[in-house]
Design a protein around this motif. Structure first.
Motif, PDB file in Angstrom:
ATOM      1  N   ALA A 178       0.343 -24.187   6.215  1.00  0.00           N
ATOM      2  CA  ALA A 178      -0.141 -23.758   4.897  1.00  0.00           C
ATOM      3  C   ALA A 178      -1.134 -24.752   4.326  1.00  0.00           C
ATOM      4  O   ALA A 178      -2.142 -24.373   3.720  1.00  0.00           O
ATOM      5  CB  ALA A 178       1.035 -23.561   3.941  1.00  0.00           C
ATOM      6  N   ALA A 179      -0.876 -26.048   4.531  1.00  0.00           N
ATOM      7  CA  ALA A 179      -1.770 -27.081   4.007  1.00  0.00           C
ATOM      8  C   ALA A 179      -3.117 -27.080   4.715  1.00  0.00           C
ATOM      9  O   ALA A 179      -4.122 -27.532   4.151  1.00  0.00           O
ATOM     10  CB  ALA A 179      -1.115 -28.452   4.144  1.00  0.00           C
ATOM     11  N   ALA A 180      -3.154 -26.571   5.947  1.00  0.00           N
ATOM     12  CA  ALA A 180      -4.393 -26.574   6.731  1.00  0.00           C
ATOM     13  C   ALA A 180      -5.214 -25.306   6.549  1.00  0.00           C
ATOM     14  O   ALA A 180      -6.349 -25.235   7.024  1.00  0.00           O
ATOM     15  CB  ALA A 180      -4.057 -26.752   8.218  1.00  0.00           C
ATOM     16  N   LEU A 181      -4.656 -24.306   5.861  1.00  0.00           N
ATOM     17  CA  LEU A 181      -5.330 -23.019   5.695  1.00  0.00           C
ATOM     18  C   LEU A 181      -5.944 -22.893   4.315  1.00  0.00           C
ATOM     19  O   LEU A 181      -5.568 -23.623   3.382  1.00  0.00           O
ATOM     20  CB  LEU A 181      -4.317 -21.893   5.908  1.00  0.00           C
ATOM     21  CG  LEU A 181      -3.758 -21.730   7.321  1.00  0.00           C
ATOM     22  CD1 LEU A 181      -2.578 -20.772   7.313  1.00  0.00           C
ATOM     23  CD2 LEU A 181      -4.847 -21.228   8.268  1.00  0.00           C
ATOM     24  N   PRO A 182      -6.905 -21.967   4.144  1.00  0.00           N
ATOM     25  CA  PRO A 182      -7.437 -21.711   2.805  1.00  0.00           C
ATOM     26  C   PRO A 182      -6.309 -21.343   1.853  1.00  0.00           C
ATOM     27  O   PRO A 182      -5.339 -20.680   2.237  1.00  0.00           O
ATOM     28  CB  PRO A 182      -8.383 -20.522   3.035  1.00  0.00           C
ATOM     29  CG  PRO A 182      -8.774 -20.619   4.474  1.00  0.00           C
ATOM     30  CD  PRO A 182      -7.566 -21.154   5.179  1.00  0.00           C
ATOM     31  N   GLU A 183      -6.432 -21.755   0.630  1.00  0.00           N
ATOM     32  CA  GLU A 183      -5.360 -21.546  -0.355  1.00  0.00           C
ATOM     33  C   GLU A 183      -5.019 -20.058  -0.458  1.00  0.00           C
ATOM     34  O   GLU A 183      -5.889 -19.204  -0.560  1.00  0.00           O
ATOM     35  CB  GLU A 183      -5.803 -22.067  -1.723  1.00  0.00           C
ATOM     36  CG  GLU A 183      -4.705 -22.043  -2.763  1.00  0.00           C
ATOM     37  CD  GLU A 183      -5.120 -22.702  -4.066  1.00  0.00           C
ATOM     38  OE1 GLU A 183      -4.338 -22.651  -5.029  1.00  0.00           O
ATOM     39  OE2 GLU A 183      -6.234 -23.263  -4.115  1.00  0.00           O
ATOM     40  N   GLY A 184      -3.747 -19.781  -0.398  1.00  0.00           N
ATOM     41  CA  GLY A 184      -3.280 -18.411  -0.530  1.00  0.00           C
ATOM     42  C   GLY A 184      -3.125 -17.667   0.777  1.00  0.00           C
ATOM     43  O   GLY A 184      -2.590 -16.556   0.799  1.00  0.00           O
ATOM     44  N   THR A 185      -3.577 -18.248   1.896  1.00  0.00           N
ATOM     45  CA  THR A 185      -3.468 -17.562   3.188  1.00  0.00           C
ATOM     46  C   THR A 185      -2.015 -17.366   3.584  1.00  0.00           C
ATOM     47  O   THR A 185      -1.604 -16.298   4.027  1.00  0.00           O
ATOM     48  CB  THR A 185      -4.196 -18.349   4.285  1.00  0.00           C
ATOM     49  OG1 THR A 185      -5.562 -18.526   3.902  1.00  0.00           O
ATOM     50  CG2 THR A 185      -4.137 -17.616   5.617  1.00  0.00           C
ATOM     51  N   LEU A 186      -1.226 -18.418   3.435  1.00  0.00           N
ATOM     52  CA  LEU A 186       0.190 -18.352   3.782  1.00  0.00           C
ATOM     53  C   LEU A 186       1.052 -18.381   2.533  1.00  0.00           C
ATOM     54  O   LEU A 186       1.934 -17.558   2.344  1.00  0.00           O
ATOM     55  CB  LEU A 186       0.556 -19.512   4.715  1.00  0.00           C
ATOM     56  CG  LEU A 186       1.965 -19.536   5.286  1.00  0.00           C
ATOM     57  CD1 LEU A 186       2.302 -18.219   5.968  1.00  0.00           C
ATOM     58  CD2 LEU A 186       2.108 -20.667   6.286  1.00  0.00           C
TER      59      LEU A 186
END
Length: 471
Positions: free
Chosen positions: A69-77
């Motif tokens: 989640a920290a590595a993805l664009p905000e809201g992706t996970l």
């Protein structure tokens, strides 16, 4: 069709008498910038986050999701994942029973859990499931039907596998084939060792190229193929310089390598163009930029699919195996035995003289192809000089700078061609008078940049002033 994603948690610390299994945290290898971070963009590209995300409540699976989640664009996970006690299990039948209780409507499910049960489930669903599932590994199965309750043994219609080392070139490098120790080898031994190592690297890079997550795999695959060919061509030229020297079969094998490298050209050019657009957005309105990105990404997708089909063909495997057999054969060893530093130097001086002649012939109105040919000549000179790197260390440093300048010119020409193709593919954009001003400004900017590069290239000093013969 149902889509099932099975993700094993990232690498965790070992348990012990004072650390219950459910409380085992991720190790440094599993954390940033490790397996979980490497797999995050892959899962997003594969659509694994578009449905329900269900995870074991164990600490190592929670931390895997947190790292992704920290590595993805905000809201992706975000907070879409839910945790189920039934997934903290090491009983394959229990996991299968849980899967078959999922309600209708959940057509896409990502399960974050543990081995051996994830692999047992995959094997039950597909007869071609792999023998192992490493930490951070992902299995994607496409299943027939509309409900999970109807699942049956060996009914999966498609299965794809991905490991962190296939998703991230940085992780791949930790386990990549190690180069041989060649400092004490003679010229022939060094070349045979280098070519053998390059062959092993190319084959090891293939899964990452086919996964298509990290473009560095394609870049390194292409570089090592072309380096292999260049060294082989240098050997062929040097052997021929002897007058009666021969290397039977080498020319044929080099032709095959050239064809395999050329198959990567368009995809690599698209990757470079997309990267440049991210770093320096063009002077286009937002809607046009989005259309350009979408068009380029679609072309890249098509090229990647084409390349994957080629890599999966029997003739590709036959070409690579034939190259390995040639490298190990007596004929190539005999050709290498005829090499000498004096012959390498003679061919190098000949190529430098040819380069300098071509450089002097350049004019402001010379076709782009003349500059591209000069770039190819510099590459051939560089690879030939690298046959004796200690002797040519200073020369190689300057040569690399020249090659970079010529490469920038090549990339710019390629971008111009893709831009023309993009607007030709979208008549509504090409005929929009409101966009003509920004299109013209972009083209003019690229033309000025191209002219500046041409001027820099034509002002380069002859290589003979810094080459081997100058010392």
């Amino acid at each position: 069709m149902l889509e099932l994603y099975l993700l094993r948690h990232a690498k965790a610390k070992r348990g012990g008498s004072e650390l219950p299994d459910a409380e085992r945290p991720l190790s440094q290898r599993g954390r940033r910038p490790g397996q979980a971070v490497a797999m995050a963009p892959a899962l997003m590209r594969w659509g694994a986050f578009e449905g329900e995300v269900v995870s074991s409540p164990a600490r190592r699976t929670r931390e895997t999701l947190e790292a992704m989640a920290a590595a993805l664009p905000e809201g992706t996970l975000g907070s879409v994942a839910r945790f189920g006690e039934a997934l903290y299990t090491f009983d394959g039948e229990a996991l299968r029973d849980w899967l078959q209780t999922l309600p209708e409507g959940n057509r896409r499910v990502l399960v974050v859990g543990h081995n051996p049960v994830l692999l047992e489930l995959a094997r039950w669903l597909s007869p071609v499931a792999p023998d192992s599932l490493p930490t951070g590994g992902l299995l994607h199965l496409s299943l027939p039907g509309e409900t999970w309750q109807a699942l049956a043994r060996h009914t999966a219609e498609r299965l794809a596998c991905l490991t962190p080392e296939q998703a991230s070139h940085a992780l791949f490098q930790r386990r990549a084939p190690a180069p041989p120790e060649l400092r004490k080898a003679d010229l022939a031994g060094r070349l045979q060792g280098q070519l053998g190592h390059l062959y092993r690297l190319v084959r090891a890079l293939e899964p990452g190229v086919m996964a298509g997550i990290d473009p560095e795999f394609l870049h390194q695959y292409r570089v090592n193929l072309r380096r292999s060919r260049a060294i082989g061509e240098a050997v062929l030229a040097t052997v021929r310089q002897a007058g009666n020297g021969k290397a039977p079969g080498l020319k044929k094998r080099l032709k095959a390598l050239k064809q395999r490298a050329q198959a990567t050209s368009d995809l690599r050019d698209l990757d470079v163009f997309l990267e440049s657009l991210a770093q320096a957005p063009p002077p286009l309105q937002a809607s046009t930029r989005r259309a350009l990105h979408a068009w380029l990404n679609e072309r890249a997708r098509e090229q990647h699919e084409r390349l994957c089909r080629q890599l999966g063909q029997p003739d590709y495997a036959a070409d690579m195996q034939a190259w390995q057999a040639f490298l190990d054969g007596d004929g190539f060893r005999q050709a290498l035995a005829r090499l000498s530093a004096a012959r390498v130097a003679a061919v190098l001086d000949e190529r430098i003289a040819g380069h300098d002649s071509d450089l002097a012939a350049l004019t402001p109105d010379a076709p782009d192809e003349a500059f591209h040919d000069l770039r190819k000549a510099v590459k051939r000179i560089r690879y030939l000089a690298e046959l004796d790197p200690k002797r040519h260390r200073r020369f190689l440093k300057g040569l690399k700078q020249r090659q970079t300048l010529l490469g920038e010119f090549q990339d710019l020409c390629t971008r111009q061609a893709w831009i023309v193709a993009f607007f030709a593919s979208a008549p509504s954009l090409a005929s929009d008078g409101a966009l003509e001003g920004e299109r013209s400004a972009w083209r003019e900017g690229l033309a000025k940049e191209k002219l500046a590069l041409r001027t820099q290239i034509m002002a380069l000093a002859p290589l003979c002033e810094s080459g081997p013969a100058a010392r």
